[in-house]
Design a protein around this motif. Structure first.
Motif, PDB file in Angstrom:
ATOM      1  N   ARG A  33      39.795  47.435  50.166  1.00  0.00           N
ATOM      2  CA  ARG A  33      39.353  46.315  49.334  1.00  0.00           C
ATOM      3  C   ARG A  33      40.151  45.092  49.755  1.00  0.00           C
ATOM      4  O   ARG A  33      41.313  45.202  50.150  1.00  0.00           O
ATOM      5  CB  ARG A  33      39.538  46.605  47.839  1.00  0.00           C
ATOM      6  N   GLU A  34      39.539  43.929  49.674  1.00  0.00           N
ATOM      7  CA  GLU A  34      40.195  42.710  50.108  1.00  0.00           C
ATOM      8  C   GLU A  34      40.996  42.101  48.956  1.00  0.00           C
ATOM      9  O   GLU A  34      40.511  42.022  47.821  1.00  0.00           O
ATOM     10  CB  GLU A  34      39.166  41.702  50.621  1.00  0.00           C
ATOM     11  N   THR A  44      44.129  36.880  53.583  1.00  0.00           N
ATOM     12  CA  THR A  44      43.564  38.028  52.880  1.00  0.00           C
ATOM     13  C   THR A  44      43.982  39.314  53.580  1.00  0.00           C
ATOM     14  O   THR A  44      43.955  39.401  54.809  1.00  0.00           O
ATOM     15  CB  THR A  44      42.028  37.928  52.841  1.00  0.00           C
ATOM     16  N   ARG A  46      43.603  43.713  53.692  1.00  0.00           N
ATOM     17  CA  ARG A  46      42.698  44.821  53.393  1.00  0.00           C
ATOM     18  C   ARG A  46      43.553  45.990  52.912  1.00  0.00           C
ATOM     19  O   ARG A  46      44.346  46.537  53.685  1.00  0.00           O
ATOM     20  CB  ARG A  46      41.889  45.184  54.640  1.00  0.00           C
ATOM     21  N   ASP A  64      48.699  47.775  53.295  1.00  0.00           N
ATOM     22  CA  ASP A  64      47.996  46.517  53.475  1.00  0.00           C
ATOM     23  C   ASP A  64      47.831  46.250  54.970  1.00  0.00           C
ATOM     24  O   ASP A  64      48.794  46.313  55.729  1.00  0.00           O
ATOM     25  CB  ASP A  64      48.777  45.350  52.854  1.00  0.00           C
ATOM     26  N   PHE A  66      46.344  43.428  57.694  1.00  0.00           N
ATOM     27  CA  PHE A  66      45.963  42.017  57.720  1.00  0.00           C
ATOM     28  C   PHE A  66      45.757  41.531  59.156  1.00  0.00           C
ATOM     29  O   PHE A  66      46.341  42.039  60.093  1.00  0.00           O
ATOM     30  CB  PHE A  66      47.012  41.156  57.013  1.00  0.00           C
ATOM     31  N   ASP A  69      44.743  36.916  62.027  1.00  0.00           N
ATOM     32  CA  ASP A  69      44.647  35.789  61.126  1.00  0.00           C
ATOM     33  C   ASP A  69      45.109  34.525  61.841  1.00  0.00           C
ATOM     34  O   ASP A  69      46.247  34.445  62.310  1.00  0.00           O
ATOM     35  CB  ASP A  69      45.543  36.065  59.908  1.00  0.00           C
ATOM     36  N   ALA A 234      39.528  49.229  59.840  1.00  0.00           N
ATOM     37  CA  ALA A 234      40.101  48.930  58.519  1.00  0.00           C
ATOM     38  C   ALA A 234      39.975  50.077  57.530  1.00  0.00           C
ATOM     39  O   ALA A 234      40.489  49.992  56.415  1.00  0.00           O
ATOM     40  CB  ALA A 234      39.522  47.647  57.926  1.00  0.00           C
TER      41      ALA A 234
END
Length: 331
Positions: A33-34, A44, A46, A64, A66, A69, A234
């Motif tokens: 879930r984001e 954000t 994941r 988590d 990420f 980015d 992910a």
């Protein structure tokens, strides 16, 4: 990394029912879930652990994932000083660089392929900020629950650079525990496995693993079959105990990068709220009050230019531990 949700979920990690152990190999695939890390230009992440379907894999209780980015678009990572209790944090980057400061006095850079492990038993605080030379930030932040006997362990910080390990069809870096004849020197409070494994296109690798461990495979890039179940980018594949080997197949035309996590089932129920792990509602109340009141339980992070992160409001209910829900069939 802090859990910066304004209303963090009340979650507890516990072992699966005894009757479910030792069953035939099957893979449970968990979707992320984001979660935004705050602000209109937030980075954000994941999150695949914890969630309703599963809250623990071994002692791993938080994951988590990420990036990649573009920090020019999101401003990268800037997590102010925040507290932790009852856990170890594991930072692992694929690209970029993060400056770590903690109340132990540690000041370190987190770089790709280098493990940074921080212990916050009774209490520690730290900040994490991506450096100005970072253009793309990409990696994972993981938490490990401390067992009852060590949940008040002293503050600690360890840094380790694992050597690359060549396997037929893959390359691995073992940063925690043992795999393929390589053992990490990093100290943990329960048996653990943590390794980055990059598989060549369409390669298959079979690894000898501890049958007393359950395992999780987080796919960063590509698509990988874990014991014949497809785990996509992910997603986190979970394999129960009772297996002395694990076969991974890259189902992609490009190299596939994964993280393999493992450990024996964690037999303790633990309450997890915000950045605190305890055994009861009162444990959480005491930790939150100590942080809000600025007591010396968590110490002071020197060198961060800004305010520390305040704790969110507590839920209007008693926080109670609960075990993992019953396992579902394979996907």
């Amino acid at each position: 990394m802090s859990n910066v949700e304004a209303e963090p979920a009340v979650l507890s990690c516990g072992a699966p029912a005894d009757g479910e152990r030792g069953t035939a190999p099957r893979v449970e695939v968990l979707a992320p879930r984001e979660v935004p890390l705050g602000g209109p230009r937030a980075m954000t992440v994941r999150r695949t652990l914890p969630q309703r379907a599963r809250t623990l894999i071994g002692a791993w209780c938080f994951a988590d994932h990420f990036g990649p980015d573009d920090v020019a678009a999101t401003s990268g990572m800037d997590v102010p000083p925040h507290p932790h209790t009852g856990l170890q944090t594991v930072s692992w980057l694929f690209s970029g660089e993060v400056e770590h400061r903690d109340s132990l006095g540690s000041h370190a850079l987190i770089r790709p392929g280098e493990l940074n492990l921080m212990t916050g038993g009774h209490g520690i605080a730290h900040s994490e900020v991506s450096t100005p030379r970072t253009t793309v930030l990409h990696g994972v932040q993981l938490w490990v629950a401390l067992p009852e006997a060590h949940r008040d362990a002293a503050r600690d910080f360890q840094h380790h650079i694992p050597d690359p390990l060549s396997l037929e069809g893959a390359e691995a870096r073992v940063f925690l525990g043992s795999l393929a004849g390589v053992t990490s020197p990093v100290r943990t409070f329960t048996p653990l496995l943590g390794a980055e494994i990059v598989l060549r296109p369409h390669a298959t690798v079979t690894l000898a693993v501890d049958p007393g461990f359950e395992h999780g495979l987080l796919v960063d890039h590509g698509q990988v079959r874990m014991a014949d179940s497809l785990v996509r980018r992910a997603e986190l594949g979970h394999l129960d105990t009772g297996n002395d080997s694990l076969t991974l197949t890259n189902a992609s035309d490009e190299a596939a990068r994964t993280l393999l996590l493992g450990g024996p089932p964690f037999d303790e129920e633990i309450v997890m709220w915000w950045n605190f792990i305890g055994r009861s509602h009162d444990d959480i109340l005491r930790a939150r009050a100590a942080w809000q009141d600025g007591t010396d339980r968590f110490g002071t992070v020197e060198g961060y230019h800004g305010d520390r992160l305040p704790a969110p409001a507590l839920p209007n209910a008693t926080i109670r531990p609960r075990a993992n829900p019953p396992r579902k069939g394979t996907r």
